[in-house]
Design an enzyme around this catalytic site. Structure first.
Site, PDB file in Angstrom:
ATOM      1  N   GLU A  78       3.113  -8.195  -1.105  1.00 60.99           N
ATOM      2  CA  GLU A  78       3.381  -7.610   0.204  1.00 60.99           C
ATOM      3  C   GLU A  78       2.519  -8.309   1.242  1.00 60.99           C
ATOM      4  O   GLU A  78       1.590  -9.044   0.899  1.00 60.99           O
ATOM      5  CB  GLU A  78       3.086  -6.105   0.210  1.00 60.99           C
ATOM      6  CG  GLU A  78       1.625  -5.763  -0.044  1.00 60.99           C
ATOM      7  CD  GLU A  78       1.380  -4.266  -0.077  1.00 60.99           C
ATOM      8  OE1 GLU A  78       2.304  -3.495   0.220  1.00 60.99           O
ATOM      9  OE2 GLU A  78       0.253  -3.866  -0.403  1.00 60.99           O
ATOM     10  N   LYS A 118       8.919  -3.096   3.006  1.00 64.85           N
ATOM     11  CA  LYS A 118       8.767  -3.955   1.831  1.00 64.85           C
ATOM     12  C   LYS A 118      10.092  -4.546   1.362  1.00 64.85           C
ATOM     13  O   LYS A 118      10.123  -5.635   0.784  1.00 64.85           O
ATOM     14  CB  LYS A 118       8.084  -3.178   0.706  1.00 64.85           C
ATOM     15  CG  LYS A 118       6.613  -2.910   0.961  1.00 64.85           C
ATOM     16  CD  LYS A 118       5.958  -2.233  -0.233  1.00 64.85           C
ATOM     17  CE  LYS A 118       4.448  -2.139  -0.057  1.00 64.85           C
ATOM     18  NZ  LYS A 118       4.050  -1.400   1.139  1.00 64.85           N
ATOM     19  N   PHE A 159     -11.765   7.942 -13.115  1.00 66.16           N
ATOM     20  CA  PHE A 159     -12.391   6.835 -12.384  1.00 66.16           C
ATOM     21  C   PHE A 159     -12.617   7.132 -10.906  1.00 66.16           C
ATOM     22  O   PHE A 159     -12.944   6.240 -10.139  1.00 66.16           O
ATOM     23  CB  PHE A 159     -11.581   5.538 -12.529  1.00 66.16           C
ATOM     24  CG  PHE A 159     -11.435   5.081 -13.954  1.00 66.16           C
ATOM     25  CD1 PHE A 159     -12.541   4.669 -14.674  1.00 66.16           C
ATOM     26  CD2 PHE A 159     -10.211   5.091 -14.583  1.00 66.16           C
ATOM     27  CE1 PHE A 159     -12.414   4.253 -15.994  1.00 66.16           C
ATOM     28  CE2 PHE A 159     -10.072   4.676 -15.893  1.00 66.16           C
ATOM     29  CZ  PHE A 159     -11.182   4.256 -16.604  1.00 66.16           C
ATOM     30  N   GLU A 210      -0.578 -10.614   0.051  1.00 70.31           N
ATOM     31  CA  GLU A 210      -1.090 -10.247  -1.266  1.00 70.31           C
ATOM     32  C   GLU A 210      -0.184 -10.806  -2.357  1.00 70.31           C
ATOM     33  O   GLU A 210       1.044 -10.777  -2.240  1.00 70.31           O
ATOM     34  CB  GLU A 210      -1.211  -8.733  -1.384  1.00 70.31           C
ATOM     35  CG  GLU A 210      -2.115  -8.135  -0.306  1.00 70.31           C
ATOM     36  CD  GLU A 210      -2.526  -6.706  -0.602  1.00 70.31           C
ATOM     37  OE1 GLU A 210      -1.985  -6.104  -1.550  1.00 70.31           O
ATOM     38  OE2 GLU A 210      -3.412  -6.199   0.112  1.00 70.31           O
ATOM     39  N   ASN A 264       0.185  -7.258   4.547  1.00 70.77           N
ATOM     40  CA  ASN A 264      -0.411  -6.199   5.352  1.00 70.77           C
ATOM     41  C   ASN A 264      -0.649  -6.736   6.759  1.00 70.77           C
ATOM     42  O   ASN A 264      -1.444  -7.661   6.951  1.00 70.77           O
ATOM     43  CB  ASN A 264      -1.718  -5.714   4.735  1.00 70.77           C
ATOM     44  CG  ASN A 264      -1.463  -4.921   3.466  1.00 70.77           C
ATOM     45  OD1 ASN A 264      -0.656  -4.003   3.450  1.00 70.77           O
ATOM     46  ND2 ASN A 264      -2.141  -5.277   2.386  1.00 70.77           N
ATOM     47  N   ARG A 285      -2.310  -6.064   9.379  1.00 73.34           N
ATOM     48  CA  ARG A 285      -3.465  -5.396   9.988  1.00 73.34           C
ATOM     49  C   ARG A 285      -4.736  -6.002   9.429  1.00 73.34           C
ATOM     50  O   ARG A 285      -4.702  -6.869   8.551  1.00 73.34           O
ATOM     51  CB  ARG A 285      -3.429  -3.901   9.661  1.00 73.34           C
ATOM     52  CG  ARG A 285      -3.316  -3.635   8.150  1.00 73.34           C
ATOM     53  CD  ARG A 285      -3.493  -2.190   7.807  1.00 73.34           C
ATOM     54  NE  ARG A 285      -3.104  -1.873   6.446  1.00 73.34           N
ATOM     55  CZ  ARG A 285      -3.823  -2.113   5.362  1.00 73.34           C
ATOM     56  NH1 ARG A 285      -4.983  -2.724   5.475  1.00 73.34           N
ATOM     57  NH2 ARG A 285      -3.385  -1.775   4.165  1.00 73.34           N
ATOM     58  N   GLU A 301      10.479  -2.754  -8.741  1.00 72.10           N
ATOM     59  CA  GLU A 301      10.396  -4.150  -9.170  1.00 72.10           C
ATOM     60  C   GLU A 301       9.726  -4.220 -10.525  1.00 72.10           C
ATOM     61  O   GLU A 301       9.125  -3.247 -10.997  1.00 72.10           O
ATOM     62  CB  GLU A 301       9.608  -4.985  -8.150  1.00 72.10           C
ATOM     63  CG  GLU A 301       8.167  -4.556  -8.004  1.00 72.10           C
ATOM     64  CD  GLU A 301       7.459  -5.206  -6.842  1.00 72.10           C
ATOM     65  OE1 GLU A 301       8.148  -5.738  -5.949  1.00 72.10           O
ATOM     66  OE2 GLU A 301       6.217  -5.166  -6.814  1.00 72.10           O
TER      67      GLU A 301
END
Length: 686
Positions: A307, A135, A367, A294, A309, A311, A219
Site C-alpha cells: 500500500e 487500496k 503481546f 510499503e 500511505n 501522509r 489478497e
C-alpha cells in the site's frame, strides 16, 4: 561521519531566506502534533493546536502559540469533526494545515475543502490521496505503473459468503483488510472459511469505526515476509526521490513495534529497485509531498506492493536520523511551492537508527493490550547521547480509552547496528514510567534475542519466538544470583537509611555496627542464600559460591539505580518499595518482586498461607478498558467452548471475547454501549 546531534540536526537545515508560512494549524494531537510544532518553532512559524476537552491541558496545546477546543473526548466528536477543524482554521487565520497521521490525514474531502478555503494542505493533493487511499484503486494504479503486485481480487468484497468464495479461489491463507485502512486496523489473516467469516465481520466493523468506509479487499497472504517500506519525497514540479528504506517487520496484530533503518536484509540493487518503483508509483498519481510505499519482501528478496500511505509515517524519525533530512520541514517547503533541496545522489545512509514504540500496553496479554491510567512518574532517557524521544505526554498526563495508547517513540542512533542497539537497550533500561502498564519488557527482550540480533526477522517474528506468548525476561541462574546480590545491597542501604532522621536533632541516628549479614532472597519463589560483607564503596555478596561486588550510589531519590557489579555497569529500577524487605525491581526490562529477609524472617515466612488463585474459567473478563460494541448472550443461554459472547472495542480495535468452556450463562453484567475497565466481569457462567 558525525553522530546524531539534536541541535546540529535542527539548526543546520534552517533556511530563513526562503518564503514560508506565517501560521499553520496542526489537525492532530499527542506526539505527532508536538513533533510538527518543534520544526515550526525552529523555522519561526506560529502554530495553532486543536484539542478535545480531554486534551485541554495536553502537551501539544501548551506548546502551540494558540489552542482551540473542537469538541468532547471521543474522536468522532472532535479530531474527526472536519467541520469543527475547518472552523478553527478560519478562526485562527492559519495559512496551512498539517494533518499529522491518522484522523483526517488521508481524508480526500478534508484536503479538498482546505483548497476551497485557499488554505494549503501540508500533504499531497486530494487526487493523490484518493487514488492511494483506496487500496483497490491503488493496486490498479500500481500495476499500471510497473510495480510488483501480490495476487488477489480486483474489487471489493460484497459480503461474508463472497469473502469465503474469493478466499477459496485465491487459496488460504489470505489477508482481509479495509480498503481505506491503515495502522493495522481492519486487517486480519484468515486460514479457513470460519476465519474468513469472522475476519470479514470484525474488519468491517473496525473499518467503519476508524475510517467511515467499510469496504473490504482480499489478497494472498505472503508467509513469513519482511515488511519493508520506502520513504518518498516529491514536490509540485515533478521532482521525486526516495529516502532509503525502513525495516518494519516486528509487528503484533499488523501494527509495528520496532523499526530500523536501513534494513539489514537489503542489498544496494534491491534497495534501488524498490526505491525506483516507489517513485514510479508516486509520479503516476502526481504525488507532491512526503509519502511511504510499503512492500512485502520474501526470503528471496522478491518484493510486492502492499500500500501507499499518503501522509507522514509514525516511524519517520529513523529516516531523518540516517539521512539528515527533516521530513516535516520538507513537507512545509513543498506545500509552500518550493522545489526539493536534494537530488537522489545526495541522499546518504549514514549510520543506523532504531525506533521502539513505547505503548501503555500489557505485553503479557497477546503481546500488548491497552492500559489506561495517569503517569505518576515519568522520566525520558534524554540524558543519553544519540537518543531522541518523540512524545506528547509528561508526568501527570492521562492515558485514556479514547486515543492511541502510544507513550513515546524512543529513537536511538549509532555508527552501526550494534552500537545503535546497545544505546537502545540502555535507553529502555533508563526509561522510568509509573502509573500505567507498558511494553518496555517486550521491547527490551526483543533487542537481546538472538534472531533479532542477527537480523533474522519476519512479520511472524513474535509468534515464532514467543509461541506461548510473552512471559517476561527469562532469567538464567546467574542472572538471578546477580539480581539477588543487588537486592541485598538495596535492602541494606534502605535499612540503614531508615535509621537516619534528617533535620531532627533530638533523635540521633543509630548506625548498624555490623559489617556482615546473612540474608535470604526470594525471586519467584526461588530462594537464594547470601553472605554479605561491607567493602569500600559497597558490598561483597556471596551467592552459591559466586562473588558479586556491588558498588555505586544506591540512592532512592530516583527510581533509577546505576551500579557496578564486578566492575560492569548495571541499570536497575526500584519500581516500588512494598515494605518488609519486599521490592518490585525492574531488571532487564521486566518487573520482578523480590523479597529480602534474615534467617528468622525466612523461617517464619514458611508458615504464611499462600493466596489461592481465583478460578476465572466461569467468567468472561474484560482484558482491557473499552466499550462493548455487542453482547451476544443473555442469562439462561447455553454457550459452547470458544463461542463469542461479546465484542469489545478499545483504541478503535475490535476484540472478540469468547467463553473458556461449555456452560450456561448465569448473569450478564453489562450491555451494548457500556464502558468496562480491565478485569471487569462481563459475563458469568454457572
Amino acid at each position: 561521519m558525525k553522530l546524531y546531534d539534536r541541535e546540529q540536526y535542527w539548526n543546520d537545515r534552517c533556511m530563513p531566506e526562503e518564503t514560508k508560512f506565517d501560521k499553520i494549524l496542526i489537525a492532530n494531537r499527542g506526539e505527532i502534533a508536538c513533533r510538527v510544532i518543534k520544526t515550526c518553532q525552529r523555522l519561526g512559524i506560529k502554530t495553532v493546536a486543536v484539542h478535545s476537552s480531554a486534551d485541554s491541558l495536553a502537551v501539544h496545546t501548551r506548546m502551540a502559540d494558540e489552542a482551540i477546543c473542537i469538541g468532547p473526548a471521543p474522536t468522532s466528536e472532535s479530531y474527526l469533526r472536519m467541520d469543527k477543524i475547518l472552523e478553527a482554521v478560519k478562526e485562527s487565520g492559519a495559512q496551512a494545515v498539517h494533518p499529522g497521521y491518522g484522523f483526517l490525514s488521508e481524508n480526500t474531502q478534508f484536503a479538498a475543502e482546505l483548497k476551497v478555503l485557499g488554505v494549503s494542505f501540508v500533504g499531497p493533493n486530494s487526487e493523490a490521496i484518493h487514488a492511494m487511499g483506496d487500496k483497490i484503486e491503488s493496486k490498479r494504479i500500481a500495476e499500471k505503473a510497473g510495480v510488483n503486485m501480490i495476487p488477489g481480487f480486483d474489487g471489493a468484497i460484497t459480503d461474508a459468503d463472497h469473502c469465503v468464495k474469493l478466499a477459496n479461489d485465491i487459496g488460504y491463507p489470505v489477508m482481509i483488510k479495509a480498503s481505506a485502512g491503515g495502522g493495522g486496523k481492519g486487517m486480519r489473516v484468515a486460514r479457513s472459511d470460519e476465519d474468513a467469516r469472522l475476519a470479514f465481520r470484525l474488519c468491517t466493523q473496525e473499518a467503519k469505526s476508524s475510517f467511515g468506509d467499510d469496504r473490504m479487499l482480499i489478497e494472498k497472504y505472503i508467509e513469513n515476509p519482511r515488511h519493508i517500506e520506502i520513504q518518498v519525497l516529491c514536490d509540485k514540479k515533478g521532482n521525486s526521490l526516495w529516502l532509503n528504506e525502513r525495516e518494519c517487520s516486528i509487528q503484533r496484530r499488523m501494527q509495528k513495534v520496532i523499526e530500523e533503518a536501513p534494513s539489514v536484509f537489503l542489498d544496494p540493487a534491491t534497495r534501488r529497485a524498490m526505491g525506483e518503483q516507489a517513485c514510479q508509483l508516486a509520479k503516476a498519481v502526481g504525488y507532491d509531498s512526503a509519502g511511504t510505499v510499503e512492500f512485502l519482501v520474501d526470503k528471496d528478496k522478491n518484493f510486492y506492493f502492499l500500500e501507499m500511505n499518503t501522509r507522514l509515517q509514525v516511524e519517520h524519525p529513523i529516516t531523518e536520523m540516517i539521512t539528515g533530512v527533516d521530513i516535516v520541514h520538507q513537507m512545509l517547503r513543498v506545500a509552500k511551492g518550493h522545489s526539493l533541496l536534494h537530488k537522489q545522489a545526495d541522499i546518504p545512509i549514514e549510520g543506523w537508527a532504531m525506533e521502539c514504540r513505547v505503548y501503555a500496553e500489557d505485553p503479557f496479554k497477546n503481546f500488548g493490550m491497552p492500559s489506561i491510567g495517569r503517569l505518576s512518574r515519568y522520566m525520558e532517557p534524554l540524558h543519553l547521547p544519540n537518543t531522541r524521544c518523540d512524545s506528547g505526554i509528561t508526568e501527570g498526563s492521562d492515558i485514556s480509552i479514547y486515543y492511541d495508547p502510544m507513550i513515546c517513540k524512543l529513537v536511538t542512533y549509532g555508527r552501526d547496528r550494534t552500537s545503535c542497539m546497545e544505546t537502545m537497550i540502555k535507553a529502555l533500561d533508563s526509561y522510568i514510567i509509573k502509573g500505567v502498564t507498558h511494553n518496555i519488557p517486550l521491547l527490551r527482550d526483543i533487542l537481546t534475542e538472538s534472531r533479532f540480533v542477527s537480523g533474522d526477522v519476519s512479520t511472524n517474528y513474535l509468534p515464532e519466538v514467543f509461541p506461548e506468548g510473552f512471559k517476561g525476561k527469562q532469567l538464567t541462574v546467574k542472572d538471578k544470583q546477580e539480581l539477588s546480590a543487588m537486592a541485598c545491597a538495596i535492602f541494606l542501604k534502605d535499612t540503614n537509611r531508615s535509621r537516619a532522621f534528617l533535620n531532627q536533632s533530638r533523635i540521633m541516628p543509630v548506625e548498624d555496627a555490623r559489617k556482615k549479614w546473612t540474608l535470604n532472597v526470594l525471586i519467584n519463589k526461588a530462594r537464594f542464600h547470601a553472605e554479605v560483607n561491607t567493602i569500600d564503596g559497597g558490598y561483597k555478596v556471596v551467592v552459591a559460591d559466586d562473588v558479586f561486588e556491588v558498588k555505586g550510589d544506591l540512592t532512592f531519590s530516583t527510581p533509577l539505580i546505576t551500579a557496578t557489579v564486578n566492575g560492569e555497569e548495571r541499570l536497575l529500577q526500584v519500581h516500588q518499595k512494598l515494605g518488609g524487605g519486599q521490592y518490585d525491581l525492574r531488571f532487564h526490562g521486566t518487573l520482578f518482586t523480590v523479597s529480602v529477609m534474615n534467617d528468622l524472617a525466612y523461617q517464619l515466612s514458611q508458615y504464611m498461607p499462600e493466596k489461592k488463585e481465583v478460578d476465572t474459567s466461569t467468567m468472561v473478563l474484560a482484558p482491557m478498558p473499552g466499550v462493548l460494541k455487542s453482547v451476544n448472550v443473555s442469562a439462561g443461554d447455553a454457550v459452547a467452548e470458544h463461542q463469542e459472547v461479546c465484542v469489545l472495542e478499545a483504541m478503535k480495535m475490535q476484540n472478540s471475547l469468547v467463553s473458556a468452556k461449555v456452560g450456561k450463562v448465569k448473569k450478564v453484567n453489562y450491555k451494548t454501549g457500556d464502558t468496562v475497565n480491565e478485569g471487569d466481569v462481563i459475563v458469568e457462567l454457572e
